[in-house]
Design an enzyme around this catalytic site. Structure first.
Site, mmCIF file in Angstrom:
data_model
loop_
_atom_site.group_PDB
_atom_site.id
_atom_site.type_symbol
_atom_site.label_atom_id
_atom_site.label_comp_id
_atom_site.label_asym_id
_atom_site.label_seq_id
_atom_site.Cartn_x
_atom_site.Cartn_y
_atom_site.Cartn_z
ATOM 1 N N PRO A 92 -2.213 -75.247 16.916
ATOM 2 C CA PRO A 92 -2.278 -73.799 16.653
ATOM 3 C C PRO A 92 -1.857 -73.438 15.228
ATOM 4 C CG PRO A 92 -0.781 -74.292 18.494
ATOM 5 C CD PRO A 92 -1.299 -75.601 17.995
ATOM 6 N N GLU A 119 5.652 -80.573 23.197
ATOM 7 C CA GLU A 119 6.014 -79.420 22.360
ATOM 8 C C GLU A 119 5.561 -79.597 20.921
ATOM 9 O OE1 GLU A 119 7.681 -79.887 25.108
ATOM 10 O OE2 GLU A 119 7.424 -77.810 25.735
ATOM 11 N N ARG A 157 -24.136 -79.685 17.871
ATOM 12 C CA ARG A 157 -25.369 -78.893 17.999
ATOM 13 C C ARG A 157 -25.950 -78.483 16.652
ATOM 14 N NH1 ARG A 157 -24.981 -73.797 17.783
ATOM 15 N NH2 ARG A 157 -26.501 -73.173 19.358
ATOM 16 N N ASP A 172 -28.454 -68.629 15.544
ATOM 17 C CA ASP A 172 -27.258 -68.378 16.351
ATOM 18 C C ASP A 172 -26.474 -67.174 15.890
ATOM 19 O OD1 ASP A 172 -27.582 -70.660 17.713
ATOM 20 O OD2 ASP A 172 -26.093 -71.802 16.585
HETATM 21 N N1 ADE Z 1 -3.215 -77.139 20.732
HETATM 22 C C1 ADE Z 1 -2.580 -76.176 21.428
HETATM 23 N N2 ADE Z 1 -3.082 -74.964 21.153
HETATM 24 C C2 ADE Z 1 -4.091 -75.152 20.253
HETATM 25 C C3 ADE Z 1 -4.981 -74.280 19.575
HETATM 26 N N3 ADE Z 1 -4.963 -72.963 19.747
HETATM 27 N N4 ADE Z 1 -5.867 -74.825 18.722
HETATM 28 C C4 ADE Z 1 -5.891 -76.158 18.512
HETATM 29 N N5 ADE Z 1 -5.074 -77.023 19.112
HETATM 30 C C5 ADE Z 1 -4.163 -76.529 19.974
#
Ligand code: ADE
Length: 246
Positions: A92, A119, A157, A172
């Protein structure tokens, strides 16, 4: 194109990769997806891949050794060498994935995808092994496996011959910087709801104009932020101004 995926959950991948377009792309050798179990590279007695964090606190942290060894041995990297293709950590904290990044990554002959779990991962993996970090959006999943599949799908793709339709991915949503126009198929009337007359007219110039205007209108209503980067003609801008002033 070859994808090397590093994960503690290899069982997540086969069902999706054995379906539909990705299955066909693999059978035709347009893509090759190799899934590697990080646990196979953990040499401790119990094949441990995680440990408690230095400094305390909750949760577990993925250890560096099995991940470095897995990636170095599969990719045949020497520990001092720089890879000539991306080694991407799904996290994230990464740059947020979009169609431009998918297009950029589709130019590489090979990509490695590293799926985090628990974590977090030991920071030295981020600093000294991966070359890029990608997030699929501002929310937190339990691991990087679904994000890795999303990258594989979006990139595959775009590769030549993967989609059956020769116009491929060029129309697309997002490819043109706009959302896609609406689609209809038979029947011409369903539960009292018809199909726009123009689509039945056979006049292709008129249909193209209608589709462009629909794409512009949808983007203005649903994703106005996308218009800032879209390539717009004079006519597009005039049409949008008319909508805004209506
Ligand atoms: N691992 C956990 N959440 C994630 C996300 N939003 N994007 C990429 N990998 C992740």
């Amino acid at each position: 194109m070859q994808f090397d995926v590093f994960t503690l959950l290899p069982e997540v991948f086969p069902s999706y990769l054995e379906t539909s377009i990705l299955k066909r792309a693999r059978e035709r050798d347009l893509i090759d997806v190799r899934v590697h179990n990080i646990r196979d590279y953990a040499h401790s007695k119990h094949h441990t891949t995680d440990d408690t964090p230095y400094g305390g606190g909750g949760g577990m942290v993925m250890k560096p050794e099995p991940i470095f060894e897995a990636v170095e041995s599969v990719l045949k990297l020497d520990p001092a060498g720089k890879p000539d293709f991306p080694i991407i950590l799904l996290t994230p904290q990464g740059r947020v994935f979009n169609q431009t990044i998918a297009t950029e990554l589709s130019q590489h002959p090979r990509i490695a995808l590293l799926c985090g779990r628990y974590e977090g991962i030991d920071e030295r993996i981020r600093q000294h092994l991966v070359t890029d970090e990608i997030s699929i959006g501002d929310y937190v999943l339990t691991g990087g496996e679904i994000p890795a599949l999303i990258l594989i799908d979006a990139i595959s793709r775009l590769l030549p011959d993967v989609l059956g339709d020769p116009t491929g991915a060029q129309d697309d949503s997002h490819a043109m910087g706009l959302l896609e126009y609406p689609h209809y198929t038979r029947p011409p009337e369903f539960r009292g709801h018809g199909v726009p007359d123009v689509l039945l007219s056979g006049d292709h110039a008129k249909i193209d104009k209608w589709r462009r205007e629909q794409a512009l209108e949808r983007t203005l209503r649903k994703r106005p932020d996308m218009l800032e980067k879209a390539e717009l003609t004079k006519d597009d801008k005039k049409f949008l101004d008319k909508l805004r002033n209506a």
